[in-house]
Design a protein around this motif. Structure first.
Motif, PDB file in Angstrom:
ATOM      1  N   ASP A 387      -3.726   6.098   2.594  1.00  0.00           N
ATOM      2  CA  ASP A 387      -3.739   5.645   3.997  1.00  0.00           C
ATOM      3  C   ASP A 387      -4.940   4.751   4.267  1.00  0.00           C
ATOM      4  O   ASP A 387      -4.856   3.769   5.006  1.00  0.00           O
ATOM      5  CB  ASP A 387      -3.769   6.849   4.940  1.00  0.00           C
ATOM      6  N   LYS A 388      -6.071   5.122   3.673  1.00  0.00           N
ATOM      7  CA  LYS A 388      -7.299   4.355   3.905  1.00  0.00           C
ATOM      8  C   LYS A 388      -7.174   2.920   3.414  1.00  0.00           C
ATOM      9  O   LYS A 388      -7.675   1.981   4.047  1.00  0.00           O
ATOM     10  CB  LYS A 388      -8.457   5.069   3.198  1.00  0.00           C
ATOM     11  N   TYR A 389      -6.480   2.743   2.281  1.00  0.00           N
ATOM     12  CA  TYR A 389      -6.377   1.407   1.693  1.00  0.00           C
ATOM     13  C   TYR A 389      -4.961   0.829   1.855  1.00  0.00           C
ATOM     14  O   TYR A 389      -4.545  -0.015   1.065  1.00  0.00           O
ATOM     15  CB  TYR A 389      -6.771   1.454   0.214  1.00  0.00           C
ATOM     16  N   ASN A 390      -4.241   1.325   2.859  1.00  0.00           N
ATOM     17  CA  ASN A 390      -2.912   0.772   3.191  1.00  0.00           C
ATOM     18  C   ASN A 390      -1.980   0.751   1.994  1.00  0.00           C
ATOM     19  O   ASN A 390      -1.242  -0.224   1.766  1.00  0.00           O
ATOM     20  CB  ASN A 390      -3.047  -0.639   3.783  1.00  0.00           C
ATOM     21  N   GLY A 391      -2.021   1.805   1.190  1.00  0.00           N
ATOM     22  CA  GLY A 391      -1.101   1.929   0.072  1.00  0.00           C
ATOM     23  C   GLY A 391      -1.513   1.210  -1.184  1.00  0.00           C
ATOM     24  O   GLY A 391      -0.766   1.216  -2.174  1.00  0.00           O
ATOM     25  N   LYS A 392      -2.682   0.593  -1.191  1.00  0.00           N
ATOM     26  CA  LYS A 392      -3.139  -0.126  -2.393  1.00  0.00           C
ATOM     27  C   LYS A 392      -3.698   0.883  -3.382  1.00  0.00           C
ATOM     28  O   LYS A 392      -4.802   1.408  -3.212  1.00  0.00           O
ATOM     29  CB  LYS A 392      -4.192  -1.159  -2.020  1.00  0.00           C
ATOM     30  N   LYS A 410       0.059  11.197 -10.721  1.00  0.00           N
ATOM     31  CA  LYS A 410      -0.064  12.220  -9.674  1.00  0.00           C
ATOM     32  C   LYS A 410       0.933  11.970  -8.546  1.00  0.00           C
ATOM     33  O   LYS A 410       1.550  12.903  -8.006  1.00  0.00           O
ATOM     34  CB  LYS A 410      -1.491  12.239  -9.115  1.00  0.00           C
ATOM     35  N   ILE A 411       1.095  10.675  -8.175  1.00  0.00           N
ATOM     36  CA  ILE A 411       2.033  10.329  -7.098  1.00  0.00           C
ATOM     37  C   ILE A 411       3.452  10.716  -7.491  1.00  0.00           C
ATOM     38  O   ILE A 411       4.216  11.275  -6.694  1.00  0.00           O
ATOM     39  CB  ILE A 411       1.936   8.823  -6.783  1.00  0.00           C
ATOM     40  N   LYS A 412       3.789  10.438  -8.743  1.00  0.00           N
ATOM     41  CA  LYS A 412       5.126  10.777  -9.229  1.00  0.00           C
ATOM     42  C   LYS A 412       5.307  12.291  -9.336  1.00  0.00           C
ATOM     43  O   LYS A 412       6.353  12.839  -8.973  1.00  0.00           O
ATOM     44  CB  LYS A 412       5.352  10.114 -10.589  1.00  0.00           C
ATOM     45  N   GLU A 413       4.234  12.984  -9.801  1.00  0.00           N
ATOM     46  CA  GLU A 413       4.312  14.442  -9.988  1.00  0.00           C
ATOM     47  C   GLU A 413       4.480  15.167  -8.650  1.00  0.00           C
ATOM     48  O   GLU A 413       5.274  16.101  -8.533  1.00  0.00           O
ATOM     49  CB  GLU A 413       3.039  14.942 -10.683  1.00  0.00           C
ATOM     50  N   TYR A 414       3.732  14.739  -7.663  1.00  0.00           N
ATOM     51  CA  TYR A 414       3.772  15.390  -6.348  1.00  0.00           C
ATOM     52  C   TYR A 414       4.781  14.754  -5.386  1.00  0.00           C
ATOM     53  O   TYR A 414       4.921  15.199  -4.240  1.00  0.00           O
ATOM     54  CB  TYR A 414       2.397  15.366  -5.700  1.00  0.00           C
ATOM     55  N   GLN A 415       5.481  13.691  -5.895  1.00  0.00           N
ATOM     56  CA  GLN A 415       6.508  13.002  -5.072  1.00  0.00           C
ATOM     57  C   GLN A 415       5.912  12.544  -3.734  1.00  0.00           C
ATOM     58  O   GLN A 415       6.450  12.786  -2.654  1.00  0.00           O
ATOM     59  CB  GLN A 415       7.707  13.911  -4.840  1.00  0.00           C
ATOM     60  N   ILE A 416       4.783  11.833  -3.845  1.00  0.00           N
ATOM     61  CA  ILE A 416       4.095  11.335  -2.644  1.00  0.00           C
ATOM     62  C   ILE A 416       4.645   9.974  -2.286  1.00  0.00           C
ATOM     63  O   ILE A 416       4.729   9.074  -3.134  1.00  0.00           O
ATOM     64  CB  ILE A 416       2.581  11.243  -2.902  1.00  0.00           C
ATOM     65  N   THR A 417       5.010   9.810  -1.028  1.00  0.00           N
ATOM     66  CA  THR A 417       5.496   8.507  -0.546  1.00  0.00           C
ATOM     67  C   THR A 417       4.470   7.901   0.388  1.00  0.00           C
ATOM     68  O   THR A 417       3.784   8.622   1.110  1.00  0.00           O
ATOM     69  CB  THR A 417       6.833   8.671   0.183  1.00  0.00           C
ATOM     70  N   ASN A 418       4.362   6.556   0.316  1.00  0.00           N
ATOM     71  CA  ASN A 418       3.382   5.864   1.174  1.00  0.00           C
ATOM     72  C   ASN A 418       3.808   6.016   2.640  1.00  0.00           C
ATOM     73  O   ASN A 418       4.961   5.907   2.976  1.00  0.00           O
ATOM     74  CB  ASN A 418       3.256   4.397   0.804  1.00  0.00           C
TER      75      ASN A 418
END
Length: 418
Positions: A387-392, A410-418
């Motif tokens: 969020d701090k870096y607008n998804g970068k 980590k994003i793939k493992e935790y299924q994090i979406t921007n």
């Protein structure tokens, strides 16, 4: 049953309290058997007379009687003293020596201060009790002995076994028949009798008139707690017999010989038992309970404040939070604040926090304020960085201190979406 007064007269026992009579009765009853006996009682209560009673009323009365103070023998020589040694077993062992257990064969051995025995010696003693066998120091030959063991202690043996200072199997083997000798403070009716006996004895020894107590002095003497028991009473009686010029002792003179009178005596500390296991053992535990309870309440308040911040000043009054509000902001009569439309939640908290009820202390269980899951914390930090870096992800990974590849994983493992 032998005549109680004859037994007291024979062994010089003074007193008629129930606890004392009970101890003598048990000693006489167990005497004809070969059971081991453990005599417990505070220092100075006269425990040493009971092994003599047991020996004299047993079939071993014509055999040897040996009394050993285990606390007075150095740890390095106690095995040799009890079980003997062979010539050359250690420096100074110039000849063979019989130990107390060999000398007491077909008789009785009294082990005073048994709680002071080293653990290595306890193992040897256990073998004697179970098999009647022992090995001398420096020898490999097994010797037999037929001896009756009577032990005494002024320590709490159950506590000593729990702390690993005394073998539990030896404790149970020794205490086949336990005898408890009451302290002098539990024999108030015997205190004046003992005083008169000691006063007469010292008057005869020092060839002077016997001292006597006035009524108030007697009351003061019987009201004192006597931490040193009979030994302390005997010493004080001897001091007064020698030092006092008058033979009539009043209360004022008594106060010169005892540390403090009955008015400032502290109450006895009750020993723990099954009925008081749930009570506090000292003030520090009470303080811990109060602190843990306060910590729990602070945790509840933090959850409420956090909810206020997330809801822009409007708390969530449903579910778990409703129970928290009911607990923290109910008044003394048990009425719970019910929020109405237009009411200011912040002012409600300020107005009601002073009337929060005092909670009954029930448990020391610490309240966990927030989740300690590493996975949840990791997800939360990754989301904040994105969020701090607008998804970068490149800059987010740098701020998190991890590689960009690790962040992708980590994003793939935790299924994090921007």
């Amino acid at each position: 049953m032998k005549d109680l007064q004859q037994i007291k007269q024979r062994f010089g026992i003074i007193g008629n309290s129930f606890g004392l009579n009970r101890a003598i009765d048990v000693a006489v009853q167990v005497a004809p058997t070969d059971l081991s006996v453990l005599i417990s009682g505070e220092s100075g209560t006269g425990k040493e007379v009971f092994p003599k009673i047991i020996h004299q009323y047993s079939a071993r009365k014509h055999g040897p009687y040996i009394a050993v103070n285990c606390g007075a023998i150095p740890e390095g020589t106690i095995d040799s003293e009890l079980f003997g040694h062979e010539k050359g077993a250690f420096t100074g062992a110039l000849s063979d020596r019989k130990g107390y257990f060999e000398e007491a064969n077909n008789g009785t051995i009294f082990l005073d201060e048994i709680g002071e025995l080293p653990l290595s010696t306890q193992v040897r003693l256990l073998r004697v009790l179970e098999a009647g066998e022992f090995i001398k120091v420096g020898s490999s030959k097994v010797h037999k002995t037929n001896v009756r063991v009577v032990a005494a202690t002024n320590v709490k043996m159950d506590k000593a076994t729990n702390e690993g200072k005394f073998r539990e199997d030896l404790y149970y083997r020794l205490s086949s028949v336990p005898i408890s000798v009451p302290p002098l403070r539990d024999r108030t009716e015997d205190i004046h009798l003992l005083f008169r006996k000691f006063a007469n004895d010292f008057a005869e020894r020092y060839r002077m008139p016997s001292i006597k107590l006035e009524k108030e002095a007697t009351e003061l003497l019987t009201g004192y707690r006597w931490p040193g028991n009979i030994r302390q009473l005997k010493n004080i009686t001897e001091q007064m017999s020698v030092i006092e010029g008058t033979r009539e002792i009043n209360a004022e003179r008594i106060r010169q010989y005892i540390p403090y009178d009955r008015g400032v005596n502290l109450p006895a500390v009750m020993e723990g038992n099954s009925s008081s296991e749930t009570s506090f053992s000292n003030e520090r535990e009470i303080l811990y309970k109060v602190l843990f309870d306060m910590k729990k309440d602070m945790g509840d308040l933090k959850k409420l404040v956090l909810d206020l911040m997330k809801q822009d000043g409007s708390p969530n009054l449903s579910g778990e939070h409703a129970q928290i509000i009911q607990k923290l902001y109910s008044n003394q009569d048990g009425d719970v604040f019910q929020p109405t439309a237009g009411s200011n939640p912040a002012s409600v908290i300020v107005d009601n926090v002073h009337s929060a009820p005092q909670h009954h202390i029930e448990d020391t269980e610490e309240f966990i304020e927030e989740s300690l899951s590493l996975e949840e914390k990791e997800i939360e930090l990754i989301k904040k960085a994105l969020d701090k870096y607008n998804g970068k992800r490149k800059y987010a990974a740098k701020d998190l201190g991890i590689s960009e590849r690790t962040l992708y994983r980590k994003i793939k493992e935790y299924q994090i979406t921007n």
